[in-house]
Write an enzyme that holds these catalytic residues in place. Sequence first.
Site, PDB file in Angstrom:
ATOM      1  N   ASP A   1      -8.523  -1.617  -7.719  1.00  7.63           N
ATOM      2  CA  ASP A   1      -7.971  -1.817  -6.631  1.00  7.63           C
ATOM      3  C   ASP A   1      -7.381  -3.060  -6.490  1.00  7.63           C
ATOM      4  O   ASP A   1      -6.142  -3.333  -6.019  1.00  7.63           O
ATOM      5  CB  ASP A   1      -8.790  -1.489  -5.328  1.00  7.63           C
ATOM      6  CG  ASP A   1      -8.135  -1.391  -4.194  1.00  7.63           C
ATOM      7  OD1 ASP A   1      -6.854  -1.055  -4.152  1.00  7.63           O
ATOM      8  OD2 ASP A   1      -8.716  -1.011  -3.241  1.00  7.63           O
TER       9      ASP A   1
ATOM     10  N   HIS B   1       0.912  -1.186   0.016  1.00 12.05           N
ATOM     11  CA  HIS B   1       0.068   0.017   0.025  1.00 12.05           C
ATOM     12  C   HIS B   1       0.809   1.266  -0.052  1.00 12.05           C
ATOM     13  O   HIS B   1       0.601   2.123   0.948  1.00 12.05           O
ATOM     14  CB  HIS B   1      -0.832  -0.117   1.245  1.00 12.05           C
ATOM     15  CG  HIS B   1      -2.041  -0.975   1.122  1.00 12.05           C
ATOM     16  ND1 HIS B   1      -2.028  -2.297   1.646  1.00 12.05           N
ATOM     17  CD2 HIS B   1      -3.206  -0.943   0.087  1.00 12.05           C
ATOM     18  CE1 HIS B   1      -3.099  -2.804   1.462  1.00 12.05           C
ATOM     19  NE2 HIS B   1      -3.914  -2.219   0.368  1.00 12.05           N
TER      20      HIS B   1
ATOM     21  N   HIS C   1      -6.873   7.273  -2.790  1.00  6.09           N
ATOM     22  CA  HIS C   1      -7.879   5.905  -2.234  1.00  6.09           C
ATOM     23  C   HIS C   1      -7.204   5.326  -1.140  1.00  6.09           C
ATOM     24  O   HIS C   1      -7.909   4.699  -0.345  1.00  6.09           O
ATOM     25  CB  HIS C   1      -8.311   4.921  -3.394  1.00  6.09           C
ATOM     26  CG  HIS C   1      -7.499   4.027  -3.656  1.00  6.09           C
ATOM     27  ND1 HIS C   1      -6.302   4.278  -4.262  1.00  6.09           N
ATOM     28  CD2 HIS C   1      -7.557   2.656  -3.021  1.00  6.09           C
ATOM     29  CE1 HIS C   1      -5.586   2.835  -4.451  1.00  6.09           C
ATOM     30  NE2 HIS C   1      -6.187   1.953  -3.639  1.00  6.09           N
ATOM     31  N   ASP C   2      -6.020   5.407  -1.009  1.00  4.93           N
ATOM     32  CA  ASP C   2      -4.998   4.642   0.184  1.00  4.93           C
ATOM     33  C   ASP C   2      -4.311   5.690   0.932  1.00  4.93           C
ATOM     34  O   ASP C   2      -3.331   5.293   1.410  1.00  4.93           O
ATOM     35  CB  ASP C   2      -4.224   3.382  -0.308  1.00  4.93           C
ATOM     36  CG  ASP C   2      -5.264   2.161  -0.436  1.00  4.93           C
ATOM     37  OD1 ASP C   2      -6.200   1.879   0.314  1.00  4.93           O
ATOM     38  OD2 ASP C   2      -4.811   1.371  -0.954  1.00  4.93           O
TER      39      ASP C   2
ATOM     40  N   HIS D   1       1.181   2.088  -5.831  1.00  5.42           N
ATOM     41  CA  HIS D   1      -0.073   1.241  -5.626  1.00  5.42           C
ATOM     42  C   HIS D   1      -1.122   2.296  -6.144  1.00  5.42           C
ATOM     43  O   HIS D   1      -2.153   2.025  -6.832  1.00  5.42           O
ATOM     44  CB  HIS D   1      -0.520   0.361  -4.611  1.00  5.42           C
ATOM     45  CG  HIS D   1      -1.888   0.108  -4.272  1.00  5.42           C
ATOM     46  ND1 HIS D   1      -2.474  -0.707  -5.026  1.00  5.42           N
ATOM     47  CD2 HIS D   1      -2.885   0.455  -3.551  1.00  5.42           C
ATOM     48  CE1 HIS D   1      -3.817  -1.057  -4.628  1.00  5.42           C
ATOM     49  NE2 HIS D   1      -4.046  -0.164  -3.796  1.00  5.42           N
TER      50      HIS D   1
HETATM   51  P1  8BR Z   1      -6.995  -2.489  -0.589  1.00  3.41           P
HETATM   52  O1  8BR Z   1      -5.832  -2.293  -1.612  1.00  3.41           O
HETATM   53  O2  8BR Z   1      -7.931  -1.328  -0.323  1.00  3.41           O
HETATM   54  O3  8BR Z   1      -6.604  -2.784   0.573  1.00  3.41           O
HETATM   55  O4  8BR Z   1      -7.839  -3.775  -0.720  1.00  3.41           O
HETATM   56  C1  8BR Z   1      -7.445  -5.057  -1.488  1.00  3.41           C
HETATM   57  C2  8BR Z   1      -7.369  -6.073  -0.386  1.00  3.41           C
HETATM   58  O5  8BR Z   1      -7.458  -7.270  -1.075  1.00  3.41           O
HETATM   59  C3  8BR Z   1      -5.996  -6.143   0.085  1.00  3.41           C
HETATM   60  O6  8BR Z   1      -5.806  -5.575   1.330  1.00  3.41           O
HETATM   61  C4  8BR Z   1      -5.926  -7.719   0.614  1.00  3.41           C
HETATM   62  O7  8BR Z   1      -6.712  -8.049   1.781  1.00  3.41           O
HETATM   63  C5  8BR Z   1      -6.733  -8.383  -0.534  1.00  3.41           C
HETATM   64  N1  8BR Z   1      -5.907  -8.821  -1.643  1.00  3.41           N
HETATM   65  C6  8BR Z   1      -5.325 -10.292  -1.545  1.00  3.41           C
HETATM   66 BR1  8BR Z   1      -5.878 -11.511  -0.271  1.00  3.41          BR
HETATM   67  N2  8BR Z   1      -4.683 -10.421  -2.425  1.00  3.41           N
HETATM   68  C7  8BR Z   1      -4.675  -9.523  -3.142  1.00  3.41           C
HETATM   69  C8  8BR Z   1      -3.730  -9.160  -4.326  1.00  3.41           C
HETATM   70  N3  8BR Z   1      -3.254  -9.972  -5.241  1.00  3.41           N
HETATM   71  N4  8BR Z   1      -3.941  -7.851  -4.992  1.00  3.41           N
HETATM   72  C9  8BR Z   1      -4.983  -6.836  -4.241  1.00  3.41           C
HETATM   73  N5  8BR Z   1      -5.527  -7.313  -2.894  1.00  3.41           N
HETATM   74  C10 8BR Z   1      -5.426  -8.681  -2.546  1.00  3.41           C
HETATM   75 ZN    ZN Z   2      -5.896   0.051  -2.633  1.00  4.85          ZN
END
Ligand code: 8BR
Ligand code: ZN
Length: 682
Positions: free
Chosen positions: A584, A430, A472-473, A434
């Site tokens: 995302d 994050h 967004h993050d 990203h």
């Molecule tokens: P955020 O980026 O807003 O946190 O949302 C995506 C969420 O999906 C991650 O925090 C994570 O918990 C989950 N996730 C997983 Br499990 N694998 C992922 C991936 N390869 N890419 C993105 N999110 C993933």
């Molecule tokens: Zn994100």
Amino acid sequence: MGIGASTRKGQTPPPPPDVTPTKPETPALQEPAAQSTDGRELESVATKAPEVHKLLGKDKYVKEYGAIAMEDRNSKKAFQGTLFLFCARITDDIIFTYRDHATGSVFAKRFTDEELGEEKNKQGVRFTWAPFFKSIATALIKSRTTAVAAGVNAKTVSFTIVNKDTPISYPFTVTMDLVSSKQKPSRKAFFLYVMEPLSRSLQYSRHRATEGTKGLATVQMECNIKVCSAAAELHKRKVEELLPLIRPLREESAVCSHVAMTLGRDVRNMERHIYDQKNKKILKHPLDALYDEGGAQYFQHTMWSPEHRPREEEPDELLMECIRAAFPLTNGSTLESISNVLEQPNLKKRIDENGNRNLIEEAFEIFKGIDRWDYDTIQLEIITNGNALFYTTYLLLYKMDLVAYFQMDDNVVRNFLVAVQSAYHPNPYHNAMHGADVTQINYYIMIVAGLREKCMLSQEEVLASIIAGAVHDFDHPGLNNNFHSRTNSFLATLYNDRSILENHHIACTFELLRSPRYDIFAPLNADQKQLVRDTMLEMVLATDMGNHAKIFKNFTVRMSETSDWHSKKDDVRLALSMSIKMADISNCARPNHIYAEWAKNISKEFYLQGDAERKLQLSISPFMDRTKEKEEFPKGQISFMMYIVQPMIEAISEFLPSLSFGINLCNENKDYWRRKQEAGTE
Ligand code: 8BR
Ligand code: ZN
């Protein structure tokens, strides 16, 4: 039976009827056709725009037939070879082809209209076009010419051009060059110069046989479909051939990128520490000043989040100026040609003097991919020393002409984007890169894939959507919502365990926007501001995966109920929410070399949270225990793709069909882990 069999006697189309010109024939071309080159390849042919031809009789005697194929009766042996005359698809060039049956060699000569005109004049043929084409077509249909060797690598055919009204005749010769042979076979040439005319010739015969039941246009379309699918098959095979070579190179390059990216981040952190040591005190970031005044409490999410002191980077002035010079694209300019602005005298001089040409040129190469699903955010992050989010968002605001449209102040835009970027922590996943990734893919879905048209988005909504992606993050601590709730962190209390981080990301953003230094929305009127704010709130809050099931279901229900996605505000917001949610998690539906990088990053972040949970003697969250990486992580990724990403990309592809390529990419990424699992159990 040889290839020439397609024009056996009895199936040969009858000679075309006489032309009755309705307007005087144009001796020279009004619009010269595009220059032809001998080595023209299938791909370039397919991308050329259609041209209106001007040669009277060409339609009737060459094009309408698709192909006229004849046997070469020069030798005593039957089917010595086959001669074709046809118009190329798309470019409409006139092509003579000869395939020698004994050797399999293919000879070809291609003429644009202009080139054929020049050749006709050069050889002294004084008749107009109609008798010219008619004579050649008749000679071919009646097998009245032969292909004769002209050296080792060429064949010549000769025609007698006659006009029934005059006793005069002129000779006309075409020399065809060798384009494919046993020693140097070319599948492309064989396809273009033999398969295509042959299938057209067959289609034409079919048309003659079924005349009256099917229009010529249908037959030609069927033929073109066949030709295109054969071309696609050819390309597919080529790709399959190349993939095994490319995969290891990509993996190697991914390792290098990862090292470069991690080192870059470490260096920047070291620089910060050295700077702080030298200055003996930590300079206050403008955000900190804001928080002193009582804004959202910046670093109070949890004591477990690593310390982060944002430092604003100075973006490269010249690179920004080049972006402003290239965008918005003006009439006639394309993404492919944006680098031309670097040659504008005023910019060129300054770029050369400043010494930043390498960076600017490389960045522009990456910017050319801004409308692509495989836009290279990672490389941009590396070459700009951690500024991918800044440049990507800056570029998009100019590309969409939003800065001018809303009369935004360029300095404020910079201040804001620099502050947003620096608010991202150097987390493994994050981080600001990203943010850049999500901004670009969210833009792609909106602009390239067509969400804007489908939802009839206003300029305010387009602006809100781009900025929502970027922020967004904002200030993500690298620990998830669940961790905050379980540790009773400050933010969990502040937001009552509801979308803790997402509330924080967007609250901090609007806190920042309260200061005139950062307020990019200052020129907007109250209604516009409200619309932008509402849209951004909805979008950023939608990125909480805790609400995924609800939003996803809502979307599928609306998909089954309506095809009008623009009349109701709620539908527009729902579509935009789906877009940012897809962006995302889009790394799972990106080409494998991009996905693999993000998967590595998210696993690192997961394990840091797992470590914190272990220290706190909390149960370790699923997939966050580094001691179980080998057996758990692939499983976790496969399930995440199966139950979250795949249904998402399928639903969004139903909404915007051009996105359906993502389904295959997601499958490939699942297979990537399955292959790894299999390799591990062997
Ligand atoms: P955020 O980026 O807003 O946190 O949302 C995506 C969420 O999906 C991650 O925090 C994570 O918990 C989950 N996730 C997983 Br499990 N694998 C992922 C991936 N390869 N890419 C993105 N999110 C993933
Ligand atoms: Zn994100």
